[in-house]
Write an enzyme that holds these catalytic residues in place. Structure first.
Site, short mmCIF file in Angstrom:
data_model
loop_
_atom_site.label_atom_id
_atom_site.label_comp_id
_atom_site.label_asym_id
_atom_site.label_seq_id
_atom_site.Cartn_x
_atom_site.Cartn_y
_atom_site.Cartn_z
N ASP A 1 42.26 44.94 47.29
CA ASP A 1 40.84 45.26 47.24
C ASP A 1 40.79 46.68 46.72
O ASP A 1 41.51 47.56 47.20
CB ASP A 1 40.17 45.15 48.60
CG ASP A 1 38.65 45.12 48.46
OD1 ASP A 1 38.16 44.51 47.47
OD2 ASP A 1 37.94 45.69 49.29
N SER A 2 40.03 46.86 45.69
CA SER A 2 39.97 48.20 45.12
C SER A 2 38.55 48.48 44.71
O SER A 2 37.73 47.57 44.60
CB SER A 2 40.92 48.31 43.92
OG SER A 2 40.70 47.25 43.02
N GLY B 1 36.42 47.06 34.41
CA GLY B 1 35.60 47.61 35.49
C GLY B 1 35.01 48.96 35.14
O GLY B 1 34.46 49.15 34.06
N TYR B 2 35.19 49.92 36.05
CA TYR B 2 34.57 51.24 35.90
C TYR B 2 35.41 52.22 35.08
O TYR B 2 35.06 53.39 34.97
CB TYR B 2 34.29 51.84 37.29
CG TYR B 2 33.26 51.08 38.08
CD1 TYR B 2 31.89 51.31 37.90
CD2 TYR B 2 33.63 50.12 39.02
CE1 TYR B 2 30.93 50.61 38.62
CE2 TYR B 2 32.68 49.41 39.75
CZ TYR B 2 31.33 49.65 39.54
OH TYR B 2 30.39 48.95 40.26
N ASP B 3 36.53 51.75 34.52
CA ASP B 3 37.43 52.66 33.79
C ASP B 3 36.73 53.53 32.73
O ASP B 3 37.06 54.71 32.58
CB ASP B 3 38.57 51.86 33.12
CG ASP B 3 39.58 51.32 34.13
OD1 ASP B 3 39.42 51.61 35.34
OD2 ASP B 3 40.52 50.61 33.72
N LYS C 1 41.82 36.12 40.04
CA LYS C 1 41.65 35.30 38.83
C LYS C 1 41.71 36.21 37.61
O LYS C 1 41.56 35.77 36.48
CB LYS C 1 40.30 34.57 38.88
CG LYS C 1 40.22 33.57 40.03
CD LYS C 1 38.80 33.05 40.22
CE LYS C 1 38.74 32.24 41.51
NZ LYS C 1 37.39 32.07 42.02
N ASN C 2 41.92 37.51 37.86
CA ASN C 2 41.88 38.52 36.80
C ASN C 2 43.24 38.60 36.10
O ASN C 2 44.22 39.04 36.67
CB ASN C 2 41.51 39.87 37.44
CG ASN C 2 41.34 40.97 36.43
OD1 ASN C 2 42.12 41.08 35.49
ND2 ASN C 2 40.33 41.79 36.63
#
Length: 198
Positions: free
Chosen positions: A70-71, A154-156, A9-10
């Site tokens: 999946d990451s 995210g974690y970027d 959905k991103n």
């Protein structure tokens, strides 16, 4: 033109994928655009298991070729956590700045050489005729001492990329696609798809 569903959905991921697959005769759409509203339970213990499970379930619901990824982030000092639980770390609704704070606290005083980490991306493709494809790649870096940058997601902001001398969230979309785990795994998947779609 072949429509391929990407199990996400991103909107950021859809943009990234369409940019990389731009020269192929495919139209990549999100689950929502395809009218599919299923929550696949990601209960695999590896990125590969979760990606394939998502791809197969959405393909079965749509009858179309489906890609899923999946990451996540593996931090060596934290025994490769959060790993497959990256999105769910501290709860899915927890804002990323709060997740960063906990990671920084756990890594307080840890020297640079022990702050090694990597982003991992596994991409799965499931075809209605039963064919399955998998691609996998990583980008190595370090957990920074602070969050920086407005790009990415995210974690970027807490992931420092030594070869660029910048945090992942400071890179332009082009720079990120060139080196990112998902960008590299997608290009591998693109090569696999080209062989299968002819």
């Amino acid at each position: 033109m072949e429509t391929i569903i990407f199990a996400t959905k991103n909107k950021g991921k859809i943009r990234e994928i369409n940019a990389i697959l731009a020269d192929m005769e495919v139209n990549v759409v999100s689950m929502e655009d395809a009218g599919i509203h299923i929550d696949v339970v990601e209960d695999g213990t590896t990125f590969e298991e979760n990606a394939m499970k998502k791809a197969v379930e959405i393909m079965e619901a749509s009858g179309k070729i489906t890609l899923a990824d999946d990451s996540g982030l593996e931090i060596d000092y934290l025994d490769k956590a959060p790993g497959v639980y990256s999105a769910r770390f501290l709860g899915e609704d927890t804002p990323y700045p709060e997740k960063f704070k906990v990671i920084f606290e756990k890594m307080e005083g840890v020297p640079e050489e022990k702050r090694t980490a990597r982003f991992v991306s596994c991409i799965a493709a499931a075809f209605p005729d039963g064919r399955k494809l998998l691609s996998y790649d990583t980008v190595e870096g370090r957990i920074a001492q602070e969050a920086k940058g407005e790009n990415g997601f995210g974690y970027d902001p807490i992931f420092y990329v030594p070869e660029k001398g910048k945090h992942m969230a400071e890179l332009s979309a082009e720079e990120k696609n060139a080196i990112s785990h998902r960008g590299k795994a997608l290009r591998k998947m693109k090569d696999l798809l080209k062989k299968e779609l002819h």
